[in-house]
Write a protein that holds these residues in place. Sequence first.
Motif, PDB file in Angstrom:
ATOM      1  N   ILE A  18       1.068  -1.174  -0.058  1.00 11.28           N
ATOM      2  CA  ILE A  18      -0.017   0.119  -0.076  1.00 11.28           C
ATOM      3  C   ILE A  18       0.782   1.296  -0.140  1.00 11.28           C
ATOM      4  O   ILE A  18       0.575   2.301  -0.533  1.00 11.28           O
ATOM      5  CB  ILE A  18      -0.932  -0.022   1.153  1.00 11.28           C
ATOM      6  N   THR A  19       1.839   1.098   0.658  1.00 12.42           N
ATOM      7  CA  THR A  19       3.003   2.513   0.987  1.00 12.42           C
ATOM      8  C   THR A  19       3.507   2.849  -0.491  1.00 12.42           C
ATOM      9  O   THR A  19       3.660   3.714  -0.702  1.00 12.42           O
ATOM     10  CB  THR A  19       3.827   2.138   1.880  1.00 12.42           C
ATOM     11  N   GLN A  20       4.323   1.716  -0.797  1.00 15.88           N
ATOM     12  CA  GLN A  20       4.948   1.909  -2.192  1.00 15.88           C
ATOM     13  C   GLN A  20       4.334   2.181  -3.635  1.00 15.88           C
ATOM     14  O   GLN A  20       4.583   2.843  -4.201  1.00 15.88           O
ATOM     15  CB  GLN A  20       5.917   0.647  -2.324  1.00 15.88           C
ATOM     16  N   VAL A  21       3.009   1.435  -3.730  1.00 16.59           N
ATOM     17  CA  VAL A  21       2.190   1.622  -4.716  1.00 16.59           C
ATOM     18  C   VAL A  21       1.375   2.960  -4.862  1.00 16.59           C
ATOM     19  O   VAL A  21       1.556   3.787  -5.508  1.00 16.59           O
ATOM     20  CB  VAL A  21       0.839   0.555  -4.611  1.00 16.59           C
ATOM     21  N   THR A  22       1.111   3.625  -3.675  1.00 18.55           N
ATOM     22  CA  THR A  22       0.698   5.027  -3.312  1.00 18.55           C
ATOM     23  C   THR A  22       1.771   6.016  -3.746  1.00 18.55           C
ATOM     24  O   THR A  22       1.412   6.968  -4.372  1.00 18.55           O
ATOM     25  CB  THR A  22       0.002   5.014  -1.927  1.00 18.55           C
ATOM     26  N   PHE A  23       2.839   5.681  -3.108  1.00 22.84           N
ATOM     27  CA  PHE A  23       4.118   6.533  -3.661  1.00 22.84           C
ATOM     28  C   PHE A  23       4.329   6.684  -5.166  1.00 22.84           C
ATOM     29  O   PHE A  23       4.524   7.631  -5.777  1.00 22.84           O
ATOM     30  CB  PHE A  23       5.565   5.925  -2.975  1.00 22.84           C
ATOM     31  N   ARG A  24       4.446   5.715  -5.739  1.00 22.36           N
ATOM     32  CA  ARG A  24       4.617   5.684  -7.184  1.00 22.36           C
ATOM     33  C   ARG A  24       3.467   6.096  -8.002  1.00 22.36           C
ATOM     34  O   ARG A  24       3.810   6.755  -9.008  1.00 22.36           O
ATOM     35  CB  ARG A  24       5.190   4.176  -7.676  1.00 22.36           C
ATOM     36  N   GLN A  25       2.333   5.818  -7.828  1.00 24.90           N
ATOM     37  CA  GLN A  25       1.312   6.370  -8.534  1.00 24.90           C
ATOM     38  C   GLN A  25       1.253   7.925  -8.102  1.00 24.90           C
ATOM     39  O   GLN A  25       0.958   8.823  -9.201  1.00 24.90           O
ATOM     40  CB  GLN A  25       0.002   6.167  -7.808  1.00 24.90           C
ATOM     41  N   ARG A  26       1.622   8.278  -6.887  1.00 24.01           N
ATOM     42  CA  ARG A  26       1.565  10.004  -6.636  1.00 24.01           C
ATOM     43  C   ARG A  26       2.648  10.672  -7.535  1.00 24.01           C
ATOM     44  O   ARG A  26       2.287  11.913  -7.830  1.00 24.01           O
ATOM     45  CB  ARG A  26       1.758  10.102  -4.994  1.00 24.01           C
ATOM     46  N   ILE A  27       3.911  10.158  -7.689  1.00 23.61           N
ATOM     47  CA  ILE A  27       4.948  10.912  -8.110  1.00 23.61           C
ATOM     48  C   ILE A  27       4.903  10.645  -9.687  1.00 23.61           C
ATOM     49  O   ILE A  27       5.716  11.247 -10.405  1.00 23.61           O
ATOM     50  CB  ILE A  27       6.117  10.550  -7.603  1.00 23.61           C
ATOM     51  N   THR A  28       4.158   9.792 -10.667  1.00 21.88           N
ATOM     52  CA  THR A  28       4.139   9.487 -11.623  1.00 21.88           C
ATOM     53  C   THR A  28       3.435  10.512 -12.504  1.00 21.88           C
ATOM     54  O   THR A  28       2.182  10.267 -12.271  1.00 21.88           O
ATOM     55  CB  THR A  28       4.043   8.147 -12.024  1.00 21.88           C
ATOM     56  N   PRO A  29       3.709  11.003 -13.755  1.00 16.33           N
ATOM     57  CA  PRO A  29       2.651  11.792 -14.440  1.00 16.33           C
ATOM     58  C   PRO A  29       1.591  10.843 -15.180  1.00 16.33           C
ATOM     59  O   PRO A  29       2.019   9.684 -15.522  1.00 16.33           O
ATOM     60  CB  PRO A  29       3.888  12.466 -15.526  1.00 16.33           C
TER      61      PRO A  29
END
Length: 422
Positions: free
Chosen positions: A342-353
């Motif tokens: 949950i932590t890493q998927v949210t992080f990568r969705q948040r930072i990716t255009p």
Amino acid sequence: MSQSQAAPTRVHRSLWRDGNFLTMWSGQALAQLGSQVTELAIPVLAVLLLGATELEVGFLGAAGVAAFLVVGLPAGAWIDRMRKRHVMIWADAVRAVALAALPLLWWAGVLEMWHLYAVALVVGVATVFFDVSYQSLIPSLVRPAQMAEANGKLEATYQVANIGGPAVGGWLIGIVAAPVAILATVGTYAASAVALLLTRDHEEPRAADDRAPILREIGEGMRWVFGNPLLRRIVMTTGVFNFSSTLSFTLLPIFLLRELGFIPAAMGVVFSLGAVGGLAGAIATPHIVRRIGEARAIPVSAIAFSVVACLLPLAAAFPTIAFPLLVVQFFVASATVLLYNITQVTFRQRITPARLLGRMNASIRFCVWGVMPLSALAAGALGTWLGVVPAMWIGAIGQVLSAVFVVVGPFWALRALPDATD
């Protein structure tokens, strides 16, 4: 009231009140429940009805995930050019039709191992397109402030399916036989497709002039992933962990059904009780993140799920307490993997255009899932050469080593992971 005045209220609205998200979510809940039934039914079908050897089980495991290695990267580039919800609908339809072939072949009395390989390959390709689209769809369904909540709900549903699916699968197998139990999954994939048809998203198709040759677009996605030092470490830990855990889990049906003498229903109960940990992890993740910080949750969870992996082969040395040992291993691993995911998927969705979401997810899936067919083949070879238990010890040691990339790194010095604006 103006739109600018109303926006803050909508941003903080709970997804429990978002009918569009709930429609998609309900379809995925059914599909995930069905997929858990099949994940139990197909190995039981191979091992108990077709007498599969360690090597054949390895081939079957490899066939199921080979698509991530073969088509994972181009799939991301293609998906970034398409409507992701439409891709998911077609993928559900393909999976339903392919799986429906197995009970038909069984009723005709002609089912063989190569049929399982073929169906696993087809379902695997469809799953690549579905999963990459699935993780890329969330930003077009909910607002940025709601993405962590959406991922938490989806992961919680997955764990509920893990709890109920194996138990239901074991019961169905005991009542109607493994091939017929697969029909339950066919029905849930059809239900998922209908739910997606009723879902609405605000995804804007990429402009035709924002496209480059496929290899250049693939390269852009890979550079985005490996150009971020935190994301790079997450990918390395996940890739090594998946390779090592696949060594163990490929041989798990033989380990449980032959080495420990479990019946399919007991095997399903172990999975279900262990998956309660995943549900607990999904519920506890927001509280843990608030307490220790989003960044530190990554190494903390990696230490836990990698070390507890040793309980799996250890169960062979203590057969009288194998059942509770396995339940504890699955429970702790499920809880901490959920915190990590949950932590890493949210992080990568948040930072990716948005224009790179499909390629970002496909690049990561290629790296962390593409190793799995190679590991499944290695598991079959090691199980034949060394035996099932020694091969599973090799997998456990590899899982312990996988945590090094995030444990030794910058995560401890941070509290929150960077945002897109950072």
